[in-house]
Write a protein that holds these residues in place. Sequence first.
Motif, PDB file in Angstrom:
ATOM      1  N   ALA A   1      67.816 -16.326  16.823  1.00  0.00           N
ATOM      2  CA  ALA A   1      69.193 -16.236  16.326  1.00  0.00           C
ATOM      3  C   ALA A   1      69.190 -16.025  14.816  1.00  0.00           C
TER       4      ALA A   1
ATOM      5  N   ARG B   1      74.410  -6.548  14.585  1.00  0.00           N
ATOM      6  CA  ARG B   1      74.464  -6.521  16.055  1.00  0.00           C
ATOM      7  C   ARG B   1      73.902  -5.205  16.582  1.00  0.00           C
ATOM      8  N   ASP B   2      74.235  -4.140  15.912  1.00  0.00           N
ATOM      9  CA  ASP B   2      73.754  -2.826  16.332  1.00  0.00           C
ATOM     10  C   ASP B   2      72.224  -2.784  16.298  1.00  0.00           C
TER      11      ASP B   2
ATOM     12  N   GLY C   1      70.753  -5.782  18.882  1.00  0.00           N
ATOM     13  CA  GLY C   1      71.243  -5.762  20.256  1.00  0.00           C
ATOM     14  C   GLY C   1      71.468  -7.171  20.763  1.00  0.00           C
ATOM     15  N   ASP C   2      71.109  -7.419  22.021  1.00  0.00           N
ATOM     16  CA  ASP C   2      71.312  -8.754  22.583  1.00  0.00           C
ATOM     17  C   ASP C   2      70.049  -9.603  22.511  1.00  0.00           C
ATOM     18  N   ARG C   3      69.127  -9.181  21.666  1.00  0.00           N
ATOM     19  CA  ARG C   3      67.887  -9.953  21.565  1.00  0.00           C
ATOM     20  C   ARG C   3      68.028 -11.172  20.659  1.00  0.00           C
TER      21      ARG C   3
ATOM     22  N   GLU D   1      71.009 -14.249  19.164  1.00  0.00           N
ATOM     23  CA  GLU D   1      72.360 -14.780  19.015  1.00  0.00           C
ATOM     24  C   GLU D   1      72.723 -14.667  17.539  1.00  0.00           C
TER      25      GLU D   1
ATOM     26  N   LYS E   1      84.421  -9.225  19.676  1.00  0.00           N
ATOM     27  CA  LYS E   1      83.893  -7.981  20.251  1.00  0.00           C
ATOM     28  C   LYS E   1      82.378  -7.915  20.099  1.00  0.00           C
ATOM     29  N   LEU E   2      81.894  -8.456  18.992  1.00  0.00           N
ATOM     30  CA  LEU E   2      80.449  -8.392  18.720  1.00  0.00           C
ATOM     31  C   LEU E   2      79.702  -9.557  19.378  1.00  0.00           C
ATOM     32  N   ARG E   3      80.423 -10.371  20.172  1.00  0.00           N
ATOM     33  CA  ARG E   3      79.823 -11.473  20.929  1.00  0.00           C
ATOM     34  C   ARG E   3      79.057 -12.446  20.028  1.00  0.00           C
TER      35      ARG E   3
ATOM     36  N   LYS F   1      78.082 -16.029  18.386  1.00  0.00           N
ATOM     37  CA  LYS F   1      77.990 -17.366  18.985  1.00  0.00           C
ATOM     38  C   LYS F   1      78.955 -18.334  18.321  1.00  0.00           C
TER      39      LYS F   1
END
Lengths: 412, 412
Positions: A184, A219-220, A223-225, A227, A250-252, A254
Motif C-alpha cells: 500500500a 492508480r494508473d 493498478g490494483d497491486r 491499496e 472512483k479510484l477505489r 482505501k
Amino acid sequence: MKISRIEAHEAVKPSRRLEGKWWDIRRKYGLTETASYGETIGRLMFALKVTTTDGLEGFSYGGGGVHSGSFGMGQLKGSDLNREQDIADGTAFARRGEQLRKAWERIQDEDLLNTEKLLPVVGGALETCLWDLKGKRAGLPAHQLVGGAGREWIKAYASSYTDVGSPEEYADHAQECLEMGYPAYKIHTYRCLDPRTMTLAGRNLASPDYDIEVCRAVRDRVGDRMELMLDPDTAYTLDEAVRVGRELEKLRFKWFEAPMNERELPERYRELRAQVHVPICGPESAPGGIHARAEWLRNGWTDILRPGGGFSEMLKCMALAQVNRTHCETHGGGHVKVQAIAAVPETVSEYYEMFLVTPGVEHLGYGFVPGGDPEFDKGRIRVSQAPGMGFSDPLWEYAVANSVRSFELNRT
Amino acid sequence: MKISRIEAHEAVKPSRRLEGKWWDIRRKYGLTETASYGETIGRLMFALKVTTTDGLEGFSYGGGGVHSGSFGMGQLKGSDLNREQDIADGTAFARRGEQLRKAWERIQDEDLLNTEKLLPVVGGALETCLWDLKGKRAGLPAHQLVGGAGREWIKAYASSYTDVGSPEEYADHAQECLEMGYPAYKIHTYRCLDPRTMTLAGRNLASPDYDIEVCRAVRDRVGDRMELMLDPDTAYTLDEAVRVGRELEKLRFKWFEAPMNERELPERYRELRAQVHVPICGPESAPGGIHARAEWLRNGWTDILRPGGGFSEMLKCMALAQVNRTHCETHGGGHVKVQAIAAVPETVSEYYEMFLVTPGVEHLGYGFVPGGDPEFDKGRIRVSQAPGMGFSDPLWEYAVANSVRSFELNRT
C-alpha cells in the motif's frame, strides 16, 4: 516493583542524508540552495531509562523518532536541525526533566505495574518505560500482555513525504515502493511545493486539482497491486474535500485522511461523509486525546479512527474501534506502535505506517544501530517477540555515548 | 504455549440453605409449601481445566456461580434444582462439550497467549482459562497484565434478592447490610410476590408504586450512609419508568438499572433519559454483546454501561466507558469480575456486585471451599494478587471429587 533510578539523555543522532532522487528533484526545481548536498543531517533524540529496585530496566525513546520527520520549511531548505534554540539552551530537555521530576515525586513509592493508576501522572515517555518493564517482569512482549493477536508480521504502507514532485514522479515513487514489497502507498500531497509553478510556496498550500492528478497517475501506474490512501493534512475546504473525495471513490482509495481542519468546525465532516463514499480516517490533530476519538465516532465525523497518545491510549482507541465495528489505524512508526498493532486482530488495525518514505532518501530513524528500528522486510514489519517493547540495547548505548545533556534521579 | 489437555467436570454443589429470615418471610406469606425448610439445596457447576505442553494449568468455573441465583418461580418454590432435564440427560454439559471439542480442533496448535486471536473461537469458559494461564505464565494477576489500577480492595454493593418483603422488611435488610459494612444497596423489586396481596404472582409483575414505597423506606432508614440503586429488571413501561425515575431523583439514587425492556424499542430509553435526571445503567439483556453497548452509548440510550461477556469483553466495555467519560458497572460476582474491575481506575468501574444478598440466607456461591469466592470483608472485596484469575485449588478438587459427568481431550 518500585523505581530506584531515572536516567535521561539528549543526544544528536543522524537523521537522513541530503542526497538521492528526492534531493535531485528538489535541486531540479531550485529548492535546495541552502542544503549541503551529500551531508548527513542530525536531529535531537531523547532517551529515558527507568531502573527498578529489583534491577529491571525499562526504556523509551522520543524526538526525531523512528522514520519520523516533522513537516515544515526547514526540511525543504535542507536543515533538520531546526530547533536551534532548543539545542542551544536545552529548553525542551529542561521541560521534560521538570515533568519527570514531578512524576518522580508522586510515583516513586507506587507499584510500577499499575499502569492505569500512574497514567494520569506519568505521560508518554515514562508510560512506555512502564510497559517495557511490565513485559520484562512477565517475560512477555507487550502485545501478549494485553491479549496478543498472534501476528508475526504487520503489513506496512509506504507513507510518502509531501511534495514528492510531479504526478509522474509520484507514480515512479509508488512503483518503487511496490517493487520493494509494500502492499500500500499513502500520498501526502503538495504542501510546500506549488505544483502550478514548481516553486516554494507557503505552509498552508492546498492544490486539490493537482492532488487529483497525482492520485490518478499513481492508480494508473500501480493498478490494483497496491491499496492507496490520500492524506492532504487538513488542507482542504469542504467543497475541495467533496471534489477530491468523489474522485477517490472512483479510484477505489482505501481511505481519505484528515482532508479538512480537525480543530474547527468538525461538523463539516458529517457533511463530507454524507456526500462521498470513501472511508474518512481521523482525527489526528483534534484536541481532546482519546475522548476526541469517542466524540468523532459518536457524532458521525469519521469512519476509521486514528489514535494519539501512548500504548495505553492506542489500545483504548482500538477497543473503541472494535466495539463499534470499525477500524483504527495508527500514526507513524516505532516499536511501541508495533506492539500496539500486534495486540489486536488485523481486522481492527491493519497497517504499520512507514513514515515517511521519500524517493532515494535514506531515512535513518533509529536504524543506525542494530535493532534500533522495527525489522522491515518486503513491505512488512516483524513483531518483536522479546519481552517488553522490543527496544535494542545499542540504542541506549548510543544515546549515552553521544549525550549532549543528561540528568538522573536516584532513590535516596 | 500450546494445549496438551482439556478436562471438564459437571458436579452438584451446595447452593443455599432454606432457612433464615428470608425463608421465614416466605413462610409467613405461605409461599414455601414445597420447600424443605432447613435443607441445603444444590446446583450444577461446570469446571474446566486446560493443561499446556509446558505444564501450566488454567481454570474456569461456571454455572451456579459465585453468589449467583437465577430468577424464576423455582427458587420461590424452594427448589434450586430446576434444571431436572439437564441433570437427567446432561444436555447442557453435552452442549458445552461439543463447543469445546470444536474449539479444540481449531486451537490446539495455536499459541494460547494470543487471546485476541482465539476469542472468536473459544468463548467464555475457555477464554477465562487462557487469561488464567497467561497470568500464571507471566507471574502476574490478570488485572496487572492489562494495566492494573492498583486497588487492593473493591467496594461491594449488596444486591438484594427480588421480593424481599414489605417496604419495612426491605429497609430492615438495607440496614443489616449497612451494619455489615456495605457502602451501597441495590434494590431488586417485586417480581414474584404481588405486594398488594403478598401472594405469589406471575413472572412479569411490575409494581412501580410499591417499588417507590420500598425506595422511600430504604432511603429513610439508611439516610446518606449508603448509596442506593434500583433494578426493576426491565419490568416497567416508559410511563412507569418516568414516574419511578423522578422519585429516584428526589431520593438521590446512584443509578436506575434496566427499567424497561432492552430488547425491544430501545429508543424509549432516549425519551426516559430526556425526562428523568438519574443515571440509567444498562443494557444487560440487549442482544449484540459489546457492540450493543457501543450502540446504546452512541444513541443516547444509557449513561452507565453494563458489560456482558468474559474478561476481554469487559475490558473493552470499560475502555468504551472511559473514553466516553462515563462508567461501566459489572454484573454479578466472582474472581473474573474482580480482576476486570481491578484493571481500571475506580472512576471507571466503582463497585463489585454481591449477588444476591437475601435476609438471613447464606448464599454459598463457591465459598464452601477455601478461597472459592473472592474474599469479602466489611463491604469490600479483596483483589487477588495471585498470578492469573485467583481461583483456588480446592475448588477444582471439589469438582473432581463430586463429578457427576466428565470428559477429557488429549493431544495425541
